[in-house]
Design a protein around this motif. Structure first.
Motif, PDB file in Angstrom:
ATOM      1  N   ALA A  58      39.419  84.007 -11.882  1.00 33.71           N
ATOM      2  CA  ALA A  58      39.498  83.105 -10.742  1.00 33.71           C
ATOM      3  C   ALA A  58      39.300  83.872  -9.453  1.00 33.71           C
ATOM      4  N   HIS A  59      38.934  83.136  -8.417  1.00 33.42           N
ATOM      5  CA  HIS A  59      38.783  83.720  -7.102  1.00 33.42           C
ATOM      6  C   HIS A  59      39.980  83.318  -6.267  1.00 33.42           C
ATOM      7  N   LEU A  60      40.736  84.272  -5.702  1.00 30.79           N
ATOM      8  CA  LEU A  60      41.866  83.951  -4.843  1.00 30.79           C
ATOM      9  C   LEU A  60      41.365  83.367  -3.531  1.00 30.79           C
ATOM     10  N   PRO A  61      42.199  82.587  -2.862  1.00 24.13           N
ATOM     11  CA  PRO A  61      41.764  81.998  -1.585  1.00 24.13           C
ATOM     12  C   PRO A  61      41.374  83.075  -0.601  1.00 24.13           C
ATOM     13  N   SER A  62      40.279  82.867   0.056  1.00 18.78           N
ATOM     14  CA  SER A  62      39.784  83.843   1.032  1.00 18.78           C
ATOM     15  C   SER A  62      40.425  83.568   2.383  1.00 18.78           C
ATOM     16  N   SER A  63      40.151  84.451   3.314  1.00 19.55           N
ATOM     17  CA  SER A  63      40.741  84.330   4.644  1.00 19.55           C
ATOM     18  C   SER A  63      40.201  83.128   5.406  1.00 19.55           C
ATOM     19  N   ASN A  64      39.053  82.595   4.960  1.00 19.47           N
ATOM     20  CA  ASN A  64      38.476  81.450   5.664  1.00 19.47           C
ATOM     21  C   ASN A  64      38.784  80.128   4.953  1.00 19.47           C
ATOM     22  N   GLU A  65      39.965  80.010   4.310  1.00 16.19           N
ATOM     23  CA  GLU A  65      40.340  78.748   3.665  1.00 16.19           C
ATOM     24  C   GLU A  65      40.523  77.661   4.722  1.00 16.19           C
ATOM     25  N   LEU A  66      40.386  76.421   4.295  1.00 18.41           N
ATOM     26  CA  LEU A  66      40.444  75.301   5.228  1.00 18.41           C
ATOM     27  C   LEU A  66      41.812  75.220   5.897  1.00 18.41           C
ATOM     28  N   PRO A  67      41.856  74.857   7.189  1.00 18.24           N
ATOM     29  CA  PRO A  67      43.140  74.813   7.917  1.00 18.24           C
ATOM     30  C   PRO A  67      44.139  73.828   7.323  1.00 18.24           C
ATOM     31  N   TRP A  68      43.635  72.656   6.875  1.00 15.21           N
ATOM     32  CA  TRP A  68      44.581  71.675   6.357  1.00 15.21           C
ATOM     33  C   TRP A  68      45.246  72.166   5.080  1.00 15.21           C
ATOM     34  N   MET A  69      44.499  72.981   4.259  1.00 17.65           N
ATOM     35  CA  MET A  69      45.093  73.506   3.043  1.00 17.65           C
ATOM     36  C   MET A  69      46.151  74.563   3.381  1.00 17.65           C
ATOM     37  N   LYS A  70      45.885  75.360   4.403  1.00 15.82           N
ATOM     38  CA  LYS A  70      46.858  76.359   4.806  1.00 15.82           C
ATOM     39  C   LYS A  70      48.143  75.696   5.297  1.00 15.82           C
ATOM     40  N   GLN A  71      47.975  74.604   6.074  1.00 15.88           N
ATOM     41  CA  GLN A  71      49.150  73.889   6.573  1.00 15.88           C
ATOM     42  C   GLN A  71      49.915  73.238   5.427  1.00 15.88           C
ATOM     43  N   PHE A  72      49.178  72.692   4.469  1.00 23.06           N
ATOM     44  CA  PHE A  72      49.812  72.073   3.312  1.00 23.06           C
ATOM     45  C   PHE A  72      50.593  73.106   2.509  1.00 23.06           C
ATOM     46  N   LYS A  73      50.005  74.282   2.371  1.00 26.89           N
ATOM     47  CA  LYS A  73      50.670  75.358   1.645  1.00 26.89           C
ATOM     48  C   LYS A  73      51.959  75.775   2.354  1.00 26.89           C
ATOM     49  N   GLU A  74      51.903  75.875   3.679  1.00 26.01           N
ATOM     50  CA  GLU A  74      53.091  76.260   4.422  1.00 26.01           C
ATOM     51  C   GLU A  74      54.177  75.190   4.331  1.00 26.01           C
ATOM     52  N   THR A  75      53.760  73.938   4.275  1.00 25.81           N
ATOM     53  CA  THR A  75      54.736  72.849   4.159  1.00 25.81           C
ATOM     54  C   THR A  75      55.477  72.912   2.836  1.00 25.81           C
ATOM     55  N   LEU A  76      54.730  73.192   1.758  1.00 28.70           N
ATOM     56  CA  LEU A  76      55.358  73.257   0.442  1.00 28.70           C
ATOM     57  C   LEU A  76      56.302  74.440   0.337  1.00 28.70           C
ATOM     58  N   GLN A  77      55.943  75.533   0.969  1.00 30.68           N
ATOM     59  CA  GLN A  77      56.706  76.752   0.796  1.00 30.68           C
ATOM     60  C   GLN A  77      57.693  76.998   1.932  1.00 30.68           C
TER      61      GLN A  77
END
Length: 569
Positions: A58-77
């Protein structure tokens, strides 16, 4: 594919989402564990993955991941400590052990009060409970800045420390122990913005087209909705011997006196009817063995608006089997006492002035004869009587074209001079509400004002004999025993009003049964006297008589004009 985590964790689950990334797919993995829920530090999602991306394919998320996904990730964690607390649970039972405790709460801000550049107070409310927030610039500069910039009614989340709210000493210098908390803000986060185009302030009013704002800013409306909710709870508590059964809304047409609302169905030519009341349903329940039924029922009637009716309304519907009229009234009396206690507790703040059972009972005939309506307002002390036996024929011909009519009389004392009473009469007689009384085919009302300073005391149309009879009837036996002539007049008028034949004794008076008082207040200066004719031989029906409706209208109009002190009972 995402492989299993290298270290198994109880309650852990993997969430995957495929993202477009330079023509290939990238899989973002998030770990949500019981530790996150309980407030323990969350292990990074990448810790649960194989150490080598190649090992998993698999490919890990790169530094240019979408902003909404980053925000969603921060919300979950996001690591929330302390956990969210309800304001009511904080304010319910203040305790010294909670002082210094850190809590997280949510609600809407009130009006900000800046004591100085370093200290700000603001109430925080969740709609049911309010707590005072205090912000100190030295304690949390960022939070202090956010709070001062926020508009009233902005929803926020606050993390703060509980402390006692200061209490001013009494007049004699005694220090009262604190009983309420306040919250020292450590951090604050707006959950949303309150629109800047919504006007705030005491002068701001909103109509039904903006119902959400109307309810939000009108405390009386909000209080009524909450009161209604509490009454519904009380109804269910007060009827433990009844079964609550919900009946259908869509049914066949069952005419019950009003026009029905029809709801078209998918089948051409067929429609449902909305129920005017659950009448047929509760009869089915009685026949089915459900001997005591109640329902807070929605009813629909396509008819004109009335004081107690609108196209859609709610009623408490009940039915009892194996009982009689006395059994129904006794059960309803105890129910009304319970509900009135609840009303006084919720609305007046105490359970005083609660009626006691059994209630005074009034027959339909007495209600119609002495009050002119089948739902009499007992605050109107003056009653209606039949006086055709003492009204001269020429006066009868002035108020009606009927042959041998029944003539009812009603008087009311207004706390003003005859001149002011005359102005009041002119105002109400010219109002649109009086049109049905003027258009009465049996004749309009005869209006007189008692004024001892005028010839025949303002009742010249009655003549000398009629005036003496009116004066004898009103006030006989009040200050001194009535003479035989006065008593004869009183007996004749009461016999006509009760529709008793001569020589027939009055029926016995039962305990807790209403009956007309034996004396009446004498005529006083400024008394308003109304005469109204109606045909003889027509049974009292329809719920009211013309004079009964006019009596209620005059009473309410006099209160509105401050000519009568309202009776709060």
């Amino acid at each position: 594919m995402l492989r299993a985590c290298s270290r198994p964790r109880i309650g852990a689950r993997a969430v995957s989402h495929v993202l477009p990334n330079s023509g290939s797919s990238a899989i973002a993995s998030f770990g949500l564990t019981r530790r996150t829920i309980t407030g323990s530090p969350t292990i990074s999602a990448t810790d649960s993955l194989p150490s080598s991306p190649r090992a998993s394919g698999a490919h890990l998320p790169s530094s240019n991941e979408l902003p909404w996904m980053k925000q969603f990730k921060e919300t979950l964690q996001r690591y929330e400590s302390p956990s969210l607390t309800n304001l009511a649970s904080i304010a319910k039972s203040p305790d010294s052990d909670d002082i210094g405790k850190s809590v997280r709460v949510q609600g809407s801000l009130g009006n900000v009060r800046n004591v100085s550049g370093k200290m700000t107070f603001v109430p925080l409310s969740d709609g049911a409970t309010t707590i005072q927030l205090i912000s100190l610039r030295d304690n949390s500069p960022d939070s202090h800045k956010i709070l001062k910039a926020a508009r009233a009614n902005t929803p926020v989340e606050v993390v703060g420390t509980l402390q006692w709210k200061n209490v001013k000493p009494t007049k004699d210098g005694k220090q009262v122990p604190p009983r309420e908390y306040e919250l020292l803000i450590n951090s604050i986060q707006p959950l949303n913005d309150f629109p800047a185009d919504i006007l705030l302030g005491e002068d701001a009013t909103y109509g039904p087209e903006l119902r959400h704002l109307q309810i939000r800013f009108d405390e009386s409306l909000k209080r009524r909705l909450i009161f209604r909710s509490e009454v519904l709870k009380g109804i269910r508590t007060a009827l433990p011997d009844f079964h609550e059964v919900e009946t259908p809304i869509l049914f066949k047409s069952t005419p019950e006196g009003a026009r029905e609302f029809l709801v078209p169905s998918r089948t051409t030519g067929h429609a449902y009817a909305l129920p005017q009341s659950p009448q047929q349903y509760k009869q089915v329940l009685m026949a089915s063995g459900i001997n005591r039924y109640f329902q807070v029922a929605r009813c629909f009637r396509d008819e004109d608006l009335r004081a107690d009716r609108q196209p859609e309304f709610t009623q408490l519907d009940m039915e009892m089997a194996f009982t009689n009229a006395d059994g129904v009234m006794k059960r309803m009396e105890s129910f009304i006492v319970d509900m009135w206690k609840l009303r006084q507790k919720l609305w007046a703040g105490s359970d005083r002035d609660v009626p006691s059972a059994p209630f005074i009972r009034m027959t339909y005939d007495n209600a119609m004869r002495f009050h002119g309506v089948d739902k009499p307002d007992l605050r109107i002390k003056d009653l209606t009587y039949r006086v055709e036996s003492i009204v001269p024929d020429n006066l009868k011909s002035m108020i009606t074209s009927l042959e041998d009519p029944i003539v009812d009389i009603f008087k009311i004392n207004l706390n003003c001079s005859p001149r002011q009473v005359g102005a009041f009469v002119k105002t109400i007689m010219d109002s649109p509400e009086m049109r049905p009384f003027h258009d009465n085919p049996d004749g309009g009302p005869g209006v007189f004002i008692y004024d001892p300073m005028k010839p025949l005391e303002g009742l010249a149309a009655f003549g000398h004999e009629g005036l003496e009879s009116i004066r004898s009837f009103y006030g006989a036996g009040v200050e001194e025993p009535a003479s035989s002539e006065e008593q004869a007049i009183v007996d004749r008028i009461l016999a006509d009003t009760n529709e008793l034949s001569a020589g027939v004794p009055s029926p016995g008076i039962e305990t807790n049964t209403w009956f007309a008082p034996s004396t009446r207040e004498p005529l006083e200066q400024g008394d308003l006297i109304i005469l109204q004719a109606r045909p003889r031989g027509v049974k009292l029906s329809g719920g009211s008589t013309p004079l009964g409706r006019l009596r209620t209208h005059i009473y309410k109009s006099a209160i509105a004009a401050d000519l009568i002190d309202p009776d709060p009972s």
